[in-house]
Write an enzyme that holds these catalytic residues in place. Structure first.
Site, PDB file in Angstrom:
ATOM      1  N   VAL A  49      17.221  -8.438  23.069  1.00 28.62           N
ATOM      2  CA  VAL A  49      16.253  -9.725  23.223  1.00 28.62           C
ATOM      3  C   VAL A  49      16.377 -10.645  22.272  1.00 28.62           C
ATOM      4  CG1 VAL A  49      13.783  -9.771  23.426  1.00 28.62           C
ATOM      5  CG2 VAL A  49      14.798  -7.831  24.251  1.00 28.62           C
ATOM      6  N   GLU A 106      28.487  -8.401  21.742  1.00 29.14           N
ATOM      7  CA  GLU A 106      27.733  -7.189  22.101  1.00 29.14           C
ATOM      8  C   GLU A 106      28.631  -5.971  22.102  1.00 29.14           C
ATOM      9  OE1 GLU A 106      24.379  -6.187  22.549  1.00 29.14           O
ATOM     10  OE2 GLU A 106      25.259  -4.257  22.674  1.00 29.14           O
ATOM     11  N   GLY A 116       0.701  -1.292   0.138  1.00 35.02           N
ATOM     12  CA  GLY A 116       0.029  -0.056  -0.119  1.00 35.02           C
ATOM     13  C   GLY A 116       0.856   1.289   0.050  1.00 35.02           C
ATOM     14  N   HIS A 118      -1.771 -21.580  47.081  1.00 41.76           N
ATOM     15  CA  HIS A 118      -0.607 -22.164  47.495  1.00 41.76           C
ATOM     16  C   HIS A 118      -0.646 -23.660  47.030  1.00 41.76           C
ATOM     17  CE1 HIS A 118       2.794 -24.063  49.681  1.00 41.76           C
ATOM     18  NE2 HIS A 118       1.850 -24.958  50.036  1.00 41.76           N
ATOM     19  N   ALA A 129      23.548  -8.734  21.690  1.00 37.77           N
ATOM     20  CA  ALA A 129      23.098  -9.394  22.980  1.00 37.77           C
ATOM     21  C   ALA A 129      21.471  -8.816  23.540  1.00 37.77           C
ATOM     22  CB  ALA A 129      24.085  -9.918  23.992  1.00 37.77           C
TER      23      ALA A 129
END
Ligand code: FAD
Ligand code: AMP
Length: 477
Positions: free
Chosen positions: A195, A215, A122, A456, A193
């Protein structure tokens, strides 16, 4: 002939398809234009997220974790498996099936909500009498002209290219190639390094690759709370065996037969890393290519993001933009909520997105998730706060799962006790974070959480105990 709609959405990812459905629910006539064509050469709605992002990465993370569990952890449960082997084609086929089901699901939802779907690229073609013209070019070269009273731009993002490592998706891969390698490389390099680099590196490490992440920054995951990033770095390197090299800036990649020589510079000078495959995961950039924004006068900022205000309004009334193409975190749920808010505003409602309570998740093992402020941010702002930390190691459910690493950390204002940030490193952090999001959204105090009954045995008890810890009254430690 021009086809007219109340709303034309450009882009069928989480921002676009969710916005289109919400607008249709509100009684507006809606078209959604999407260009995605999958590996089988078929239109496939859902954008990056469903096709080559969130969903396939989570499918492979789960499969590879099962492989690792079967190989290393089942025996502890007394579950003995014979000779462990990997059927990678089956693993990839499962991932592809999930993607097909979900992308097909979006097509079904469009039919159900009467959103008219157009497959093709588009672009704007100036203003029309009542709105804006959008031209759709199909892959066969046919053109359709649409007119929208409103247009929502949801064109997403694409991988950031770096000149040192041009992607060919054979040896040097972006997220598309990283999600469909047909053999496990012996040595895998990952640039970045962040996500995506950590998630992809984790998948292939579990399946047998030696994985080295390079990194450029000296800090590991600087956006996360410092305690989380410190602990996570230790776990990912020591427990999982990822080789994470910080302060390592890649300058050159050379192909040597079937291998790659990656040159990078660090504090000690120039270094070389030999790998068989290389994933480039250095971030993503907004995708506005070929949109012809200039024909309607919509400006982008210096980094290429479409300029919008807090309500996703561009400089041109009637043209909106959402998701990865605009400022803010590149997260699918952020894109979706913006899509909903824009659709509702078009329908005359007063909707907005609370950017202070957007959760972040990294699906490593253990997972990381957070919402609100980090400790380093509060310190920098001079906020007086209290901290409550509770480890998963002291939780019965975590012990049963065999997932005892990590903690929940709550930061609360010292005077008012209002919760300011929650940081989780541990099992199912992606699910547990929702309670924290609700707490922050409702301006809860840590005392509110401390007084809420938690089931629990459950991992959420760690969140409860962390709230008690803010006031120095944890019960199980
Ligand atoms: P996109 O999903 O990029 O969709 C945009 C769509 O618009 C695409 O289909 C594109 O083809 C189409 N398009 C673009 N231009 C045009 C045009 N001119 N005409 C027609 N169509 C056009 N986020 C999370 O929240 N959780 C995760 O776990 C997560 N994991 C990820 C893992 C990976 C490997 C990657 C790459 C991303 C991940 N993300 C995750 C980020 C998430 O995918 C993005 O934030 C999200 O997809 C953004 O949605 P969007 O609608 O803005 O754009
Ligand atoms: P994210 O934006 O979370 O996907 O993370 C991308 C990461 O790649 C960031 O942490 C960047 O610092 C890192 N990065 C960017 N360029 C380079 C480079 N040339 N070499 C190594 N890492 C890089």
């Amino acid at each position: 002939m021009t086809q007219a709609f109340d709303v034309v959405v450009i882009g069928g990812g989480p921002g676009g398809y969710i916005g289109a459905i919400r607008a249709a629910q509100l009684g507006l006539s809606v078209a959604c234009v999407d260009a995605w064509t999958n590996a089988k050469n078929k239109p496939s709605l859902g954008g990056t997220c469903l096709n080559v992002g969130c969903i396939p990465s989570k499918a492979l993370l789960e499969s590879s974790e099962n492989y690792e569990r079967a190989g290393h952890h089942f025996a502890e449960h007394g579950v003995m498996v014979g000779q462990l082997s990997l059927d990678l084609p089956q693993m990839l086929a499962r991932k592809d099936r999930i993607v097909d089901q979900l992308t097909g699901g979006v097509a079904y939802l469009f039919k159900k909500h009467k959103v008219t779907s157009f497959h093709g690229h588009g672009r704007f073609d100036g203003s029309a009498e009542d709105g804006f013209r959008v031209v759709v070019s199909s892959p066969k070269g046919e053109e359709t002209v649409l007119q929208g009273r409103h247009v929502i731009i949801a064109t997403g993002s694409v991988p950031r290219p770096i000149p040192a490592a041009p992607v060919d998706n054979e040896f040097i891969l972006d997220n598309v190639g990283a999600l469909s390698m047909t053999a496990v490389p012996k040595r895998l390099g990952v640039i970045g390094a962040g996500v995506i680099g950590l998630e992809m590196g984790s998948v292939w490490k579990r399946l047998g690759s030696e994985v080295t992440l390079l990194e450029a920054l000296d800090a590991f995951l600087p956006a996360a709370d410092e305690q989380v990033s410190r602990e996570a770095l230790r776990m990912l390197t020591k427990d999982q065996g990822l080789d994470i090299r910080l302060g390592a800036k890649v300058t050159q990649v050379a192909r040597k037969g079937k291998a790659l020589k990656v040159t990078y510079s660090d504090a000690h000078g120039e270094q070389v890393l030999d790998v068989d495959r290389l994933i480039v995961a250095v971030g993503r950039v907004p995708n506005t290519e070929g949109l012809q924004l200039e024909s309607v006068g919509v400006p982008c900022d210096a980094r290429g993001f479409i300029e919008v205000d807090g309500h996703c309004r561009t400089a041109v009334p009637g043209i909106w933009a959402v998701g990865d193409a605009v400022r803010g975190p590149m997260l699918a749920h952020k894109a979706e909520e913006e899509g909903v808010a824009v659709a509702e505003q078009i329908a005359g409602q007063q909707s907005h997105v609370d950017f202070n309570t957007i959760p972040w998740v990294i699906y490593t093992a253990p997972e990381m998730a957070w919402v609100g402020q980090t400790e380093q941010q509060l310190r920098a702002q001079g906020v007086d706060y209290r901290t409550g930390v509770f480890p998963f190691a002291a939780n019965g459910r975590a012990k049963s799962l065999g997932e005892t690493r990590g903690f929940v950390k709550i930061l609360a204002d010292r005077q008012t006790d209002r919760m300011l940030g929650v940081h989780i490193l541990g099992p199912f952090a992606s699910e547990l974070i929702t309670e924290a999001v609700v707490a922050l959204e409702f301006h809860a105090s840590s005392e509110d959480i401390a007084r809420i009954v938690h089931a629990h045995p459950a991992l959420s008890e760690v969140f409860h105990e962390a709230a008690l810890a803010v006031d120095g009254r944890s019960l199980n430690m």
